[in-house]
Design an enzyme around this catalytic site. Structure first.
Site, short mmCIF file in Angstrom:
data_model
loop_
_atom_site.label_atom_id
_atom_site.label_comp_id
_atom_site.label_asym_id
_atom_site.label_seq_id
_atom_site.Cartn_x
_atom_site.Cartn_y
_atom_site.Cartn_z
N GLY A 1 0.81 -1.34 -0.28
CA GLY A 1 -0.03 -0.37 0.42
C GLY A 1 0.74 1.63 -0.14
CG ASP B 1 -1.24 1.74 3.13
OD1 ASP B 1 -1.46 1.88 3.84
OD2 ASP B 1 -2.26 1.03 2.02
CG ASP C 1 -9.52 0.83 8.93
OD1 ASP C 1 -10.24 1.37 9.65
OD2 ASP C 1 -9.93 -0.26 8.30
CE LYS D 1 -10.33 3.65 6.36
NZ LYS D 1 -10.62 2.17 5.79
CG PHE E 1 -12.47 0.07 1.15
CD1 PHE E 1 -11.63 -0.80 2.40
CD2 PHE E 1 -12.30 -0.22 0.08
CE1 PHE E 1 -10.49 -0.68 1.95
CE2 PHE E 1 -11.19 -0.57 -0.20
CZ PHE E 1 -10.58 -1.80 0.55
CB VAL E 2 -10.07 5.69 -0.12
CG1 VAL E 2 -11.26 6.21 0.74
CG2 VAL E 2 -8.55 5.56 1.19
CG ASP F 1 -5.12 -3.39 -2.29
OD1 ASP F 1 -4.45 -2.11 -1.31
OD2 ASP F 1 -5.25 -4.36 -2.30
NE ARG G 1 -1.79 -3.18 -4.15
CZ ARG G 1 -1.48 -2.82 -2.54
NH1 ARG G 1 -1.48 -1.99 -1.96
NH2 ARG G 1 -1.91 -4.20 -2.73
P1 IMP Z 1 -5.45 -1.61 10.04
O1 IMP Z 1 -4.39 -2.35 10.48
O2 IMP Z 1 -6.65 -1.82 10.07
O3 IMP Z 1 -5.24 0.20 10.10
O4 IMP Z 1 -5.57 -1.21 8.83
C1 IMP Z 1 -4.31 -1.14 7.82
C2 IMP Z 1 -3.91 -1.91 6.39
O5 IMP Z 1 -5.44 -1.55 5.67
C3 IMP Z 1 -3.72 -0.47 6.10
O6 IMP Z 1 -2.11 -0.80 5.66
C4 IMP Z 1 -4.26 -0.86 4.62
O7 IMP Z 1 -3.15 -1.24 3.16
C5 IMP Z 1 -5.81 -1.93 4.31
N1 IMP Z 1 -6.37 -1.00 4.41
C6 IMP Z 1 -7.18 -0.28 5.12
N2 IMP Z 1 -8.44 0.78 4.32
C7 IMP Z 1 -8.14 0.50 4.13
C8 IMP Z 1 -8.74 1.12 2.51
O8 IMP Z 1 -9.98 2.41 3.32
N3 IMP Z 1 -8.49 1.06 1.54
C9 IMP Z 1 -7.53 0.52 1.04
N4 IMP Z 1 -6.80 0.20 2.20
C10 IMP Z 1 -7.41 0.26 3.42
MG MG Z 2 -0.91 -1.65 3.40
#
Ligand code: IMP
Ligand code: MG
Length: 182
Positions: free
Chosen positions: A43, A98, A101, A130, A151-152, A158, A164
């Site tokens: 990402g 990237d 979340d 987010k 979701f972006v 991706d 991407r």
């Molecule tokens: P987390 O572990 O839930 O914080 O998610 C982080 C990872 O999930 C990031 O490195 C992204 O690869 C993926 N991700 C989270 N939200 C999105 C989104 O809205 N679009 C695309 N990838 C996301």
């Molecule tokens: Mg990622």
């Protein structure tokens, strides 16, 4: 591909301006020091490429493949290869992702580096964050833009490995998420 985008949040030019600001802040904070930027793939590859070219410090770049996501949801567990990372003893480390979340990825990776790396310092940098309540709490030290809980895709992000290559960051239409895979 473009027809799957509900709305554009950040255009290429806006992203580059913000990335330059982040780089300026990093250059200032680490003045007189060397930096190791560790980017989580896939990402963050475009973010890393733009950011590192605005860094004026002596810098090493490392990349790690990390995933916690399947489709549009976090699995809550981290998959990554830890063999490739070089010796980080007595180095200043900046972890690059990237998007923040649920925080599973950044929190998990930061803890792993704190335990294993013997780095002098470990900070985190994300392009997007987010607007959600995170438990346990984690905040990035450097953050590009805050967005709603949508979701972006684009600029490296991706959905099932597609989108991407979009030069902007946009929200994916729900039809594109629900569509059966070919
Ligand atoms: P987390 O572990 O839930 O914080 O998610 C982080 C990872 O999930 C990031 O490195 C992204 O690869 C993926 N991700 C989270 N939200 C999105 C989104 O809205 N679009 C695309 N990838 C996301
Ligand atoms: Mg990622």
């Amino acid at each position: 591909m473009f027809e799957d985008i509900e709305k554009i949040l950040f255009r290429e030019q806006d992203i580059l301006l913000r990335v330059e600001e982040l780089a300026r802040q990093i250059n200032c904070d680490y003045e007189g020091k060397e930096l190791v930027m560790v980017a989580f793939l896939n990402g963050s590859f475009i973010f890393l490429a733009d950011l590192v070219r605005k860094i004026s410090l002596p810098v090493h770049v490392e990349c790690m493949r990390v995933s916690s996501y399947e489709g549009v949801g976090s699995t809550g567990s981290l998959k990554f290869e830890d063999k490739e990372i070089q010796n980080l003893t007595n180095r200043h480390v900046l972890l690059i992702d990237d998007i923040l979340d649920t925080g599973t990825t950044l929190k998990g990776m930061k803890e792993w580096f704190l335990q294993k790396s013997r780095a002098l310092s470990i900070r985190t940098c994300v392009l997007l964050q987010k607007r959600i309540a995170r438990t346990p709490l984690i905040e990035a030290d450097y953050m590009g833009f805050e967005i709603e809980n949508e979701f972006v895709v684009g600029y490296g992000l991706d959905y099932r490995e597609y989108y991407r290559n979009l030069p902007f960051i946009g929200v994916l239409k729900s039809e594109a998420i629900d569509r059966p895979q070919t």
